[in-house]
Design a protein around this motif. Structure first.
Motif, PDB file in Angstrom:
ATOM      1  N   ALA A  49       0.870  -1.177   0.000  1.00 13.26           N
ATOM      2  CA  ALA A  49       0.000   0.000   0.000  1.00 13.26           C
ATOM      3  C   ALA A  49       0.903   1.222   0.000  1.00 13.26           C
ATOM      4  N   THR A  50       0.796   2.033  -1.044  1.00 16.62           N
ATOM      5  CA  THR A  50       1.719   3.160  -1.208  1.00 16.62           C
ATOM      6  C   THR A  50       0.954   4.447  -1.499  1.00 16.62           C
ATOM      7  N   SER A  51       1.700   5.518  -1.659  1.00 17.26           N
ATOM      8  CA  SER A  51       1.108   6.806  -2.029  1.00 17.26           C
ATOM      9  C   SER A  51       0.772   6.870  -3.515  1.00 17.26           C
ATOM     10  N   ASN A  52       1.122   5.833  -4.249  1.00 27.77           N
ATOM     11  CA  ASN A  52       0.839   5.789  -5.684  1.00 27.77           C
ATOM     12  C   ASN A  52       0.058   4.529  -6.060  1.00 27.77           C
ATOM     13  N   GLY A  53      -0.801   4.079  -5.166  1.00 24.46           N
ATOM     14  CA  GLY A  53      -1.630   2.921  -5.464  1.00 24.46           C
ATOM     15  C   GLY A  53      -1.192   1.672  -4.728  1.00 24.46           C
ATOM     16  N   LEU A  54      -1.791   0.556  -5.104  1.00 19.33           N
ATOM     17  CA  LEU A  54      -1.492  -0.752  -4.522  1.00 19.33           C
ATOM     18  C   LEU A  54      -0.680  -1.549  -5.528  1.00 19.33           C
ATOM     19  N   TYR A  55       0.446  -2.071  -5.078  1.00 17.58           N
ATOM     20  CA  TYR A  55       1.304  -2.886  -5.933  1.00 17.58           C
ATOM     21  C   TYR A  55       1.286  -4.325  -5.427  1.00 17.58           C
TER      22      TYR A  55
END
Length: 189
Positions: A49-55
């Motif tokens: 879970a990141t600041s640029n979506g879910l990877y």
């Protein structure tokens, strides 16, 4: 493996022979300035879970398998937390509500109209209980539910007007107006 994150970095270590050995710094394909939550999935891959979506990253932490973000259907890119249910659906929180990504990759978004405590959630504020209930903390409280008893209802409700008043007079009673237009004269404006 053991991951150590800070607001802007990710370092991966492997625990062997009583000590942590550095493996790598970051995952090249993840383009993000914040790592909020990391979850090992049932298939041994990882969800970031990141600041640029879910990877979704492979079990060796080398390759990004999938990325979910606003362009793919999420309401916001800033993902606070992720939990996996027994059916391998991923439930995520963001700045704009709660979302579920099904095992097949379909996305369903939920907001205040669906009963959420607020749109914004908090980092690391999630829990999966022993009975599979998912708990997510937000800025105005907690949302909790058991996804195993959760039903998605995609049936569209048919509009129904019990009555219509025009110029303070009841004109129409118990007419459903489903497939026919309601035509009013200029006097009824």
């Amino acid at each position: 493996c053991f991951t150590l994150t800070s607001a802007d970095s990710l370092n991966i270590y492997k625990y062997q022979n009583g000590k942590f050995n550095f493996l790598q710094s970051g995952i090249k394909q993840i383009n993000s300035s914040f790592y909020n939550y990391i979850l090992k999935l049932k298939n041994n891959n990882f969800a970031f879970a990141t600041s640029n979506g879910l990877y979704i990253v492979d079990r060796h932490l080398k390759t990004v398998l999938k990325q979910f973000n606003q362009t793919k259907g999420l309401p916001n890119n800033f993902i606070y937390a992720v939990l996996e249910d027994k059916n391998e659906n991923l439930w995520i929180t963001s700045n704009k509500g709660l979302s579920v990504i099904t095992k097949t990759g379909q996305i369903k978004n939920f907001n205040i109209d669906d009963g959420l405590q607020d749109l914004e959630f908090n980092s690391l504020s999630c829990l999966k209980t022993t009975d599979e209930t998912l708990v997510f903390g937000g800025v105005s409280g907690f949302n909790f539910f058991n996804p195993n008893t959760f039903r998605f209802d995609s049936t569209l409700a048919k509009p129904y007007f019990g009555s219509i008043m025009i110029n303070d007079e009841k004109e129409i009673n118990n007419k459903p107006f489903i497939n026919e237009p309601l035509i009013l004269s200029y006097k009824h404006n």
